[in-house]
Write a protein that holds these residues in place. Structure first.
Motif, PDB file in Angstrom:
ATOM      1  N   VAL A   1       0.934  -1.243  -0.092  1.00 32.30           N
ATOM      2  CA  VAL A   1      -0.021  -0.760   0.120  1.00 32.30           C
ATOM      3  C   VAL A   1       0.479   1.470   0.112  1.00 32.30           C
ATOM      4  CG1 VAL A   1      -1.477  -0.942   1.426  1.00 32.30           C
ATOM      5  CG2 VAL A   1      -0.416  -0.177   2.764  1.00 32.30           C
ATOM      6  N   THR A   2       0.540   2.808   0.266  1.00 33.91           N
ATOM      7  CA  THR A   2       1.152   3.647   0.228  1.00 33.91           C
ATOM      8  C   THR A   2       0.661   3.785   1.392  1.00 33.91           C
ATOM      9  OG1 THR A   2       0.941   3.354  -2.237  1.00 33.91           O
ATOM     10  CG2 THR A   2       1.450   5.441  -1.340  1.00 33.91           C
ATOM     11  N   THR A   3       1.732   5.275   2.011  1.00 30.70           N
ATOM     12  CA  THR A   3       1.791   6.068   2.767  1.00 30.70           C
ATOM     13  C   THR A   3       1.396   7.060   2.688  1.00 30.70           C
ATOM     14  OG1 THR A   3       2.179   4.406   4.662  1.00 30.70           O
ATOM     15  CG2 THR A   3       2.882   6.165   5.608  1.00 30.70           C
ATOM     16  N   TYR A   4       0.748   7.863   2.577  1.00 33.69           N
ATOM     17  CA  TYR A   4       0.892   8.762   2.005  1.00 33.69           C
ATOM     18  C   TYR A   4       0.988   9.949   3.716  1.00 33.69           C
ATOM     19  CZ  TYR A   4      -1.691   7.276  -1.638  1.00 33.69           C
ATOM     20  OH  TYR A   4      -2.240   6.899  -2.992  1.00 33.69           O
ATOM     21  N   LEU A   5       1.943  11.168   2.971  1.00 31.97           N
ATOM     22  CA  LEU A   5       2.459  12.373   4.161  1.00 31.97           C
ATOM     23  C   LEU A   5       2.958  13.700   3.508  1.00 31.97           C
ATOM     24  CD1 LEU A   5       4.624   9.837   4.385  1.00 31.97           C
ATOM     25  CD2 LEU A   5       5.413  10.716   6.228  1.00 31.97           C
ATOM     26  N   VAL A   6       1.702  15.057   3.829  1.00 30.44           N
ATOM     27  CA  VAL A   6       2.210  16.599   3.635  1.00 30.44           C
ATOM     28  C   VAL A   6       2.975  16.718   4.613  1.00 30.44           C
ATOM     29  CG1 VAL A   6      -0.014  15.913   2.421  1.00 30.44           C
ATOM     30  CG2 VAL A   6       0.008  16.184   5.732  1.00 30.44           C
ATOM     31  N   GLU A   7       3.690  18.089   4.336  1.00 30.53           N
ATOM     32  CA  GLU A   7       3.922  18.657   5.281  1.00 30.53           C
ATOM     33  C   GLU A   7       3.213  20.536   5.423  1.00 30.53           C
ATOM     34  OE1 GLU A   7       8.542  21.279   5.346  1.00 30.53           O
ATOM     35  OE2 GLU A   7       7.495  20.828   3.490  1.00 30.53           O
ATOM     36  N   LEU A   8       2.952  20.344   7.012  1.00 32.73           N
ATOM     37  CA  LEU A   8       2.333  21.587   7.896  1.00 32.73           C
ATOM     38  C   LEU A   8       2.893  21.948   8.618  1.00 32.73           C
ATOM     39  CD1 LEU A   8      -1.310  19.074   8.291  1.00 32.73           C
ATOM     40  CD2 LEU A   8      -0.529  20.450   6.323  1.00 32.73           C
ATOM     41  N   ASN A   9       3.209  23.768   8.548  1.00 37.45           N
ATOM     42  CA  ASN A   9       4.317  23.946   9.259  1.00 37.45           C
ATOM     43  C   ASN A   9       5.097  23.955   9.460  1.00 37.45           C
ATOM     44  OD1 ASN A   9       1.704  25.779   9.544  1.00 37.45           O
ATOM     45  ND2 ASN A   9       0.541  25.080  10.838  1.00 37.45           N
ATOM     46  N   GLY A  10       6.148  23.289   8.871  1.00 38.24           N
ATOM     47  CA  GLY A  10       7.586  22.808   8.864  1.00 38.24           C
ATOM     48  C   GLY A  10       7.483  21.315   9.284  1.00 38.24           C
ATOM     49  N   ASP A  11       6.617  20.113   9.994  1.00 36.38           N
ATOM     50  CA  ASP A  11       6.280  19.394  10.728  1.00 36.38           C
ATOM     51  C   ASP A  11       5.746  18.325   8.923  1.00 36.38           C
ATOM     52  OD1 ASP A  11       7.824  19.830  12.672  1.00 36.38           O
ATOM     53  OD2 ASP A  11       6.037  20.612  13.327  1.00 36.38           O
ATOM     54  N   TRP A  12       6.405  17.266   8.533  1.00 35.32           N
ATOM     55  CA  TRP A  12       6.329  16.395   7.628  1.00 35.32           C
ATOM     56  C   TRP A  12       4.775  15.594   9.123  1.00 35.32           C
ATOM     57  CZ3 TRP A  12       6.085  15.522   3.275  1.00 35.32           C
ATOM     58  CH2 TRP A  12       6.770  16.344   2.262  1.00 35.32           C
ATOM     59  N   LEU A  13       3.710  14.991   8.559  1.00 33.56           N
ATOM     60  CA  LEU A  13       2.882  14.320   8.928  1.00 33.56           C
ATOM     61  C   LEU A  13       1.976  13.257   7.937  1.00 33.56           C
ATOM     62  CD1 LEU A  13       0.525  17.188  10.536  1.00 33.56           C
ATOM     63  CD2 LEU A  13       2.895  15.825  11.874  1.00 33.56           C
ATOM     64  N   VAL A  14       2.018  12.108   8.709  1.00 33.55           N
ATOM     65  CA  VAL A  14       1.006  11.101   7.819  1.00 33.55           C
ATOM     66  C   VAL A  14      -0.061  11.552   7.820  1.00 33.55           C
ATOM     67  CG1 VAL A  14      -0.223   8.553   7.743  1.00 33.55           C
ATOM     68  CG2 VAL A  14       2.198   8.866   8.570  1.00 33.55           C
ATOM     69  N   ASP A  15      -0.321  11.044   5.736  1.00 31.39           N
ATOM     70  CA  ASP A  15      -2.281  12.148   5.591  1.00 31.39           C
ATOM     71  C   ASP A  15      -3.214  10.636   6.661  1.00 31.39           C
ATOM     72  OD1 ASP A  15      -4.521  12.979   4.673  1.00 31.39           O
ATOM     73  OD2 ASP A  15      -3.387  13.825   2.541  1.00 31.39           O
ATOM     74  N   TYR A  16      -3.561  10.545   8.016  1.00 34.46           N
ATOM     75  CA  TYR A  16      -4.368   9.635   7.556  1.00 34.46           C
ATOM     76  C   TYR A  16      -5.589   9.315   7.275  1.00 34.46           C
ATOM     77  CZ  TYR A  16      -6.771   7.020  11.965  1.00 34.46           C
ATOM     78  OH  TYR A  16      -7.711   5.659  12.405  1.00 34.46           O
ATOM     79  N   ASP A  17      -5.858  10.062   6.763  1.00 33.93           N
ATOM     80  CA  ASP A  17      -7.792   9.666   6.009  1.00 33.93           C
ATOM     81  C   ASP A  17      -6.884   9.636   4.858  1.00 33.93           C
ATOM     82  OD1 ASP A  17      -9.343  10.432   7.675  1.00 33.93           O
ATOM     83  OD2 ASP A  17      -9.166  12.589   7.261  1.00 33.93           O
ATOM     84  N   ARG A  18      -5.796  10.094   4.116  1.00 32.96           N
ATOM     85  CA  ARG A  18      -5.536   9.228   3.025  1.00 32.96           C
ATOM     86  C   ARG A  18      -5.176   8.126   3.027  1.00 32.96           C
ATOM     87  NH1 ARG A  18      -1.803  12.551  -2.221  1.00 32.96           N
ATOM     88  NH2 ARG A  18      -2.524  10.536  -3.568  1.00 32.96           N
ATOM     89  N   THR A  19      -4.029   7.905   3.727  1.00 31.84           N
ATOM     90  CA  THR A  19      -3.212   6.607   3.846  1.00 31.84           C
ATOM     91  C   THR A  19      -4.169   5.360   3.861  1.00 31.84           C
ATOM     92  OG1 THR A  19      -1.748   7.503   4.533  1.00 31.84           O
ATOM     93  CG2 THR A  19      -1.862   5.318   4.908  1.00 31.84           C
ATOM     94  N   GLY A  20      -5.731   5.782   5.283  1.00 29.93           N
ATOM     95  CA  GLY A  20      -7.208   4.912   5.071  1.00 29.93           C
ATOM     96  C   GLY A  20      -7.796   4.105   4.708  1.00 29.93           C
ATOM     97  N   GLU A  21      -7.385   5.142   2.860  1.00 32.74           N
ATOM     98  CA  GLU A  21      -8.752   5.453   1.948  1.00 32.74           C
ATOM     99  C   GLU A  21      -8.072   4.099   1.187  1.00 32.74           C
ATOM    100  OE1 GLU A  21     -11.802   5.339  -0.663  1.00 32.74           O
ATOM    101  OE2 GLU A  21     -11.471   5.646   1.048  1.00 32.74           O
ATOM    102  N   ALA A  22      -6.453   4.262   0.998  1.00 41.18           N
ATOM    103  CA  ALA A  22      -5.645   2.727   0.738  1.00 41.18           C
ATOM    104  C   ALA A  22      -5.717   1.514   0.619  1.00 41.18           C
ATOM    105  CB  ALA A  22      -4.019   3.634   0.628  1.00 41.18           C
ATOM    106  N   ILE A  23      -5.880   1.728   2.141  1.00 44.14           N
ATOM    107  CA  ILE A  23      -5.692   0.694   3.222  1.00 44.14           C
ATOM    108  C   ILE A  23      -7.336  -0.067   3.191  1.00 44.14           C
ATOM    109  CG2 ILE A  23      -5.357  -0.792   5.285  1.00 44.14           C
ATOM    110  CD1 ILE A  23      -3.162   1.416   5.478  1.00 44.14           C
ATOM    111  N   MET A  24      -7.988   0.777   3.150  1.00 47.21           N
ATOM    112  CA  MET A  24      -9.423  -0.106   3.542  1.00 47.21           C
ATOM    113  C   MET A  24     -10.033  -0.069   2.345  1.00 47.21           C
ATOM    114  SD  MET A  24     -10.898   1.833   7.265  1.00 47.21           S
ATOM    115  CE  MET A  24     -11.316   3.273   6.513  1.00 47.21           C
ATOM    116  N   ASN A  25     -10.081   1.014   1.324  1.00 53.65           N
ATOM    117  CA  ASN A  25      -9.953   0.671   0.104  1.00 53.65           C
ATOM    118  C   ASN A  25      -9.654  -0.073  -1.507  1.00 53.65           C
ATOM    119  OD1 ASN A  25     -12.982   1.427   0.420  1.00 53.65           O
ATOM    120  ND2 ASN A  25     -12.700   2.591   1.597  1.00 53.65           N
TER     121      ASN A  25
END
Length: 290
Positions: A101-125
């Motif tokens: 699967v793919t773990t999606y990340l975004v950079e917000l305010n200088g920090d990298w964070l896992v895009d929780y919803d998008r990663t979940g969508e890739a896993i569940m659907n």
């Protein structure tokens, strides 16, 4: 002495505390800690490492992740977004089997964070194309590394992929069609230029050893035949081309006459270009399945 010992102990404690409080900085580090938190069912850590707004909303993607240890593959960073190929144990728990699967990340305010919803969508659907994408990734890595080696196994894998590809939906195939056509045209152009250069080398070195000339004549003929098949590019044609290019690289490495040295450097550079274009093709093809 006691005072010195106390200072050293205090310094060691500070180092441990600082190290324990350090935040992951790169997408790879964030993804690794995110999946560790998933394995520990740590909702608070998940919220800190991802875009999940509230730990109470943590749902584990409706799966049990206890003691899950993922493998990570290719990382792509595109400005403020990143993707990381993540291989997870299969849902049926079969030993040794992995689901990609793919773990999606975004950079917000200088920090990298896992895009929780998008990663979940890739896993569940998952897309019906995802299984093929995993095979494409593996095959792409092998293909780009084997142009100078024997490729019978590789060609067989591409033959099998051609049959598998036909089993996917018409809509999915249409989405990949453009990437395949673009790659086919580029590959055909590379092969035609390589064939032309070989023919020039033969014309300019007619006194070269018969063994070298025979090898180059066979290579030119193979390239010509494989190139013609790319008029209608598909995985069968790509399999044939990969075999021809791999055999070409192997023959180039066995040439004995110094008269071909300059040409060999040119041909090696051409194979490097083909290798890079092939890597780009597999990335395009993967993208068409998302």
């Amino acid at each position: 002495m006691n005072n010195s010992w106390f200072k050293l102990a205090l310094l060691a404690l500070v180092v441990v505390v600082v190290a324990g409080c350090s935040k992951p900085e790169t997408p790879q580090e964030v993804a690794a800690e995110f999946w560790q938190a998933m394995a520990e069912n740590d909702a608070d850590a998940i919220a800190e490492l991802s875009t999940l707004a509230d730990p109470s909303d943590f749902d584990g993607y409706d799966r049990e992740w206890f003691d899950t240890v993922p493998d990570f593959g290719r990382v792509i960073i595109d400005e403020r977004e990143a993707t990381i190929v993540t291989r997870l144990p299969s849902e049926n728990g079969a030993s040794g089997e992995r689901r990609e699967v793919t773990t999606y990340l975004v950079e917000l305010n200088g920090d990298w964070l896992v895009d929780y919803d998008r990663t979940g969508e890739a896993i569940m659907n998952p897309s019906p194309f995802d299984g093929l994408v995993g095979e494409i990734n593996k095959l792409g890595e092998r293909l780009t590394a084997t142009f100078g080696q024997s490729s019978d196994d590789l060609a067989r894998e591409m033959d099998a992929m051609a049959r598998e590809f036909e089993a996917y939906s018409e809509q999915t195939r249409r989405r990949a069609e453009q990437a395949m056509e673009d790659y086919g045209r580029a590959l055909q152009g590379f092969m035609e230029e390589l064939e032309k250069s070989i023919e020039e080398a033969l014309q300019n070195n007619q006194q070269a050893p018969a063994r070298d000339r025979s090898a180059l004549q066979q290579t030119a003929a193979d390239l010509d035949q494989s190139s013609d098949r790319l008029d209608e590019p598909d995985f069968d044609a790509f399999a044939d081309s990969s075999r021809a290019l791999a055999e070409a690289g192997a023959r180039f490495s066995r040439l004995s006459d110094d008269a071909f040295k300059d040409y060999q450097r040119e041909w090696d550079a051409r194979l490097d270009e083909i290798r890079e274009r092939t890597r780009a093709f597999f990335e395009d093809l993967e993208g068409s399945g998302r």
